[in-house]
Design a protein around this motif. Sequence first.
Motif, PDB file in Angstrom:
ATOM      1  N   LYS A 108       1.025  -1.144   0.160  1.00  0.00           N
ATOM      2  CA  LYS A 108       0.165  -0.002  -0.043  1.00  0.00           C
ATOM      3  C   LYS A 108       0.985   1.193   0.209  1.00  0.00           C
ATOM      4  O   LYS A 108       1.983   1.347   0.565  1.00  0.00           O
TER       5      LYS A 108
ATOM      6  N   ARG B 109       1.797   0.943   7.688  1.00  0.00           N
ATOM      7  CA  ARG B 109       2.094  -0.341   7.132  1.00  0.00           C
ATOM      8  C   ARG B 109       2.696  -1.230   8.126  1.00  0.00           C
ATOM      9  O   ARG B 109       2.140  -2.596   8.245  1.00  0.00           O
TER      10      ARG B 109
ATOM     11  N   GLU C  62       0.051  -2.703  10.591  1.00  0.00           N
ATOM     12  CA  GLU C  62      -0.572  -3.674   9.693  1.00  0.00           C
ATOM     13  C   GLU C  62       0.108  -4.986   9.513  1.00  0.00           C
ATOM     14  O   GLU C  62      -0.543  -6.163   9.747  1.00  0.00           O
TER      15      GLU C  62
END
Length: 196
Positions: free
Chosen positions: A94, A101, A104
């Motif tokens: 992404k 990120r 995540e």
Amino acid sequence: MTTAKKTTPAAGRQGFKTGEAVVYPAHGVGRITAIEEQEIAGYKLELFVVSFEKDKMVLRVPTAKANSVGMRKLAEPELVKKALDVLTGRARVKRTMWSRRAQEYEAKINSGDLISVTEVVRDLYRSEAQPEQSYSERQLYEAALDRIVREISSVNKITETEALKLIEQSLAKSPRRAKADAEGDAESDDVQEEAA
């Protein structure tokens, strides 16, 4: 009355048994070495004793909470095959800030889900032809890689080295990797031509 007491703890074990390899989301593959009873704050609790040999750590998980904390049996061989197929896919990175990120990726690693952890390895893998990873990228990549290596080696009953080779072979089949490696070869050919 005594039989009811004996069946109640076994029913709370959710199919887990001593000697079985399991996956605990925050720590990866461990082995149930014992099921013991302890009295805590006046309550008797039945606990799985899970040993993580590589990390030299022992965890005690209440049998009734095993599912809610995400403890699970090892993946089936078909799921391992699917995970290896995920590695051959195109990385999905992404375009958000690294800190988001990273969070995540960390959540995926600690989910205990083999496919999610495999996606982290796929997305963070770098071949020799690609630029270096940052320290935090490398840490997350190695944590995810360690988790899937341990699970694949346990499921396929192979050494961790053999599991790592399987993973690396799958990563090498990725379209981006093949292209990056070819570009890296082309760049080194250009450099050699200029030097000549």
